[in-house]
Design an enzyme around this catalytic site. Structure first.
Site, PDB file in Angstrom:
ATOM      1  N   SER A   1      -5.088 107.474  10.340  1.00 49.90           N
ATOM      2  CA  SER A   1      -6.357 108.193  10.248  1.00 49.90           C
ATOM      3  C   SER A   1      -7.448 107.139  10.454  1.00 49.90           C
ATOM      4  CB  SER A   1      -6.483 108.843   8.882  1.00 49.90           C
ATOM      5  OG  SER A   1      -7.780 109.329   8.721  1.00 49.90           O
ATOM      6  N   ARG A   2      -8.220 107.297  11.540  1.00 48.68           N
ATOM      7  CA  ARG A   2      -9.119 106.194  11.902  1.00 48.68           C
ATOM      8  C   ARG A   2     -10.428 106.181  11.123  1.00 48.68           C
ATOM      9  NH1 ARG A   2      -7.454 107.746  17.087  1.00 48.68           N
ATOM     10  NH2 ARG A   2      -5.471 106.718  17.454  1.00 48.68           N
ATOM     11  N   VAL A   3     -10.887 107.337  10.656  1.00 49.61           N
ATOM     12  CA  VAL A   3     -12.177 107.299   9.948  1.00 49.61           C
ATOM     13  C   VAL A   3     -12.069 107.738   8.490  1.00 49.61           C
ATOM     14  CG1 VAL A   3     -13.639 107.577  11.973  1.00 49.61           C
ATOM     15  CG2 VAL A   3     -12.773 109.586  10.831  1.00 49.61           C
TER      16      VAL A   3
END
Ligand code: ATP
Ligand code: MG
Length: 507
Positions: free
Chosen positions: A365-367
């Site tokens: 999950s990048r953010v």
């Protein structure tokens, strides 16, 4: 004075015409040249615009998407069985649109607003175009608030934020829909408006989802938008855009919204079918050249808006089905690059019974990490790394006959972490319950408990922490940082619970 009034009125009228709220144009008619497979080719309609609605006999609607010098390619949104070449069609002067409003909550509808659940008419505020521009970059705010799924593995290791786009990807029957539906169920008391958009699925599968949402009191806060596998491909194609427009209505009022697209593989196939019939040149895997754009323009509409622009957010959970675990196929790679991370569901884990079958190593999950509550981050911190180390160690240890004490202890601890990460479907947990259990397993409280008793201990801790420490639970869920003495209170509840379970198993 009168002159001034007249001038003002003319200016206003011009502005309305400019904004194309309505168009002054004589009704045009054309003739159907060919109809079949969910598309029609039409002669005439010289001033038709792209995306304009076209009306066929028997109130069947279509959307003009191919404008050529001598003919117009139209995708049909309704039943085309009775349509034949030679019938007359008319342009409507409006774009494909969909109803929006609070009256849609709790209803099951299709993209054009036909009700599918009962005979009650649909109450809606207005109709809006299914295609809308994505919010401007300057109107967007960073994602800061978590979107809690209630699923331990996701909230702890792959946290999602409100306004994020997180792909759910996996082979067929690996629990993709269950993850999305559980997330919707978990929003029932959180004020997030949910939209479940079913594309090209069997009617029974959709009915099962609706039934689950109903049983868990999550339907009142949800709109279900359906284009089943029996609907024309044109309707399957526009449904996710219409569902996004419905969500945007709530976002523009400052509300948080969640939309699940189940699934975009079938959406891409519907578009490929239409494009081939409309004789657009096929590219890789026979998809047309703009296949990336149909998904990127949809998912760009998911965002978190600045409070100055009214706030509100739209979180998107698109689902993609892979074939034989190939995440490097065309459509999955497109979507992986469009979204802010992916939750990968593995058939191997599913068959081992490790449910939900989320492969932590392949998921990211990048953010969302920035949105995780501080208390949660402190318990989940190095869980991800230590868990992957354990998995590696376990696979090597299978070949060893004798293990040293330290390796054995690491493996036994890891097995308990894995046991704790298991979760039944449709059983979302509160953040405080998850934190308490993870704190307990990290502290090694389960290490001398038999593996098959871990589930019982976990369930009892979840109950007791809510009963015994309600204020602390509220602080955890309000995003407060807990001090050592507060964590100790949580650990005390957990260790007394583990003693109770040990006592029970001795009896
Ligand atoms: P499809 O490819 O057909 O859309 P899917 O990947 O969406 O399938 P689901 O329909 O969500 O998968 O789940 C497949 C099966 O696994 C269902 O019978 C569901 O009840 C079961 N299942 C999913 N998650 C869990 C879980 N956490 N615990 C127990 N059973 C589960
Ligand atoms: Mg499914």
């Amino acid at each position: 004075m009168l002159q001034q009034l007249l001038n003002d009125t003319i200016t206003t009228l011009n502005r309305v015409v400019d904004r194309r709220v309505f168009k002054l144009r004589a009704t045009e008619t054309g003739t159907v040249l060919y109809v079949g497979g969910g598309i029609a080719r039409i002669n005439g309609l010289p001033s038709i615009t792209s995306e304009e609605l076209v009306r066929f006999p028997d109130s069947v609607l279509g959307v003009a998407i191919n404008l050529e010098p001598n003919e117009v390619g139209v995708i049909l949104l309704g039943d085309s069985d009775k349509l034949i070449a030679g019938v007359e069609v008319s342009a409507t002067g409006r774009e494909a649109d969909t109803p929006v409003g609070e009256g849609l909550l709790g209803r099951v509808i299709d993209a054009t607003g036909n009700v599918l659940d009962n005979d009650k008419p649909l109450r809606y505020n207005e109709r809006r175009s299914v295609e809308q521009p994505a919010p401007a970059i300057l109107d967007r705010a960073p994602v800061t608030v978590p979107l809690e799924t209630g699923i331990k593995t996701i909230d702890a290791l792959i946290p999602i934020g409100r306004g994020q786009r997180e792909l759910i990807v996996g082979d067929r029957q690996t629990g993709k829909t269950s993850v999305a539906v559980d997330t919707i169920i978990n929003q029932r008391d959180k004020g997030v408006v949910c939209i479940y958009c079913a594309i090209g699925q069997r009617g029974t599968a959709v009915a099962r989802v609706i039934d689950t949402l109903h049983k868990h009191d999550a339907l009142a806060n949800t709109i279900v938008v359906v284009a089943s596998d029996e609907d024309p491909p044109g309707l399957r194609y526009i449904t996710p855009y219409a569902a996004t427009t419905m969500a945007e209505y709530f976002m523009e009022k400052g509300q948080d919204t969640l939309i699940v697209y189940d699934d975009l593989t079938r959406h891409a196939r519907a578009y490929r079918e239409l494009s081939l019939l409309l004789r657009r040149p096929p590219g890789r895997e026979a998809y047309p050249g703009d296949i990336f754009y149909i998904h990127s323009r949809m998912l760009e509409r998911a965002t978190c808006r600045r409070s100055k622009c009214g706030g509100g957010s739209l979180t998107a959970l698109p689902i993609i089905e892979t074939q034989a675990q190939d995440i490097s196929a065309y459509i999955p790679t497109n979507l992986i690059s469009i979204t802010d991370g992916q939750i990968y569901l593995s058939p191997t884990l599913f068959h081992k019974g490790l449910l939900p079958a989320i492969d932590v190593g392949k998921s990211v999950s990048r953010v969302g990490g920035k949105t995780q509550y501080p208390a949660f981050r402190s318990v989940a911190g190095d869980l991800r790394l230590s868990y992957s180390q354990f998995e590696e160690l376990e696979s090597f240890a299978r070949f060893a006959t004798r293990l040293d004490e330290e390796t054995r202890a690491t493996i036994e601890h890891g097995q308990r972490v894995r046991e704790v990460l298991k979760q039944a479907e449709h059983h979302p947990l509160r953040a405080s319950q998850q934190m308490a259990v993870l704190k307990a397993v990290n502290a090694g409280l389960f290490d001398d408990l038999e593996l098959d008793k871990v589930g019982d201990a976990e369930a009892l801790i979840q109950q007791r922490v809510l009963n015994d420490l309600p204020e602390l639970c509220e602080r955890m869920e309000a995003g407060k940082v807990l001090d050592d003495s507060e964590w100790q209170q949580v650990l005390n509840v957990a260790s007394s619970t583990v003693s109770t379970i040990k006592g029970q198993s001795k009896e």
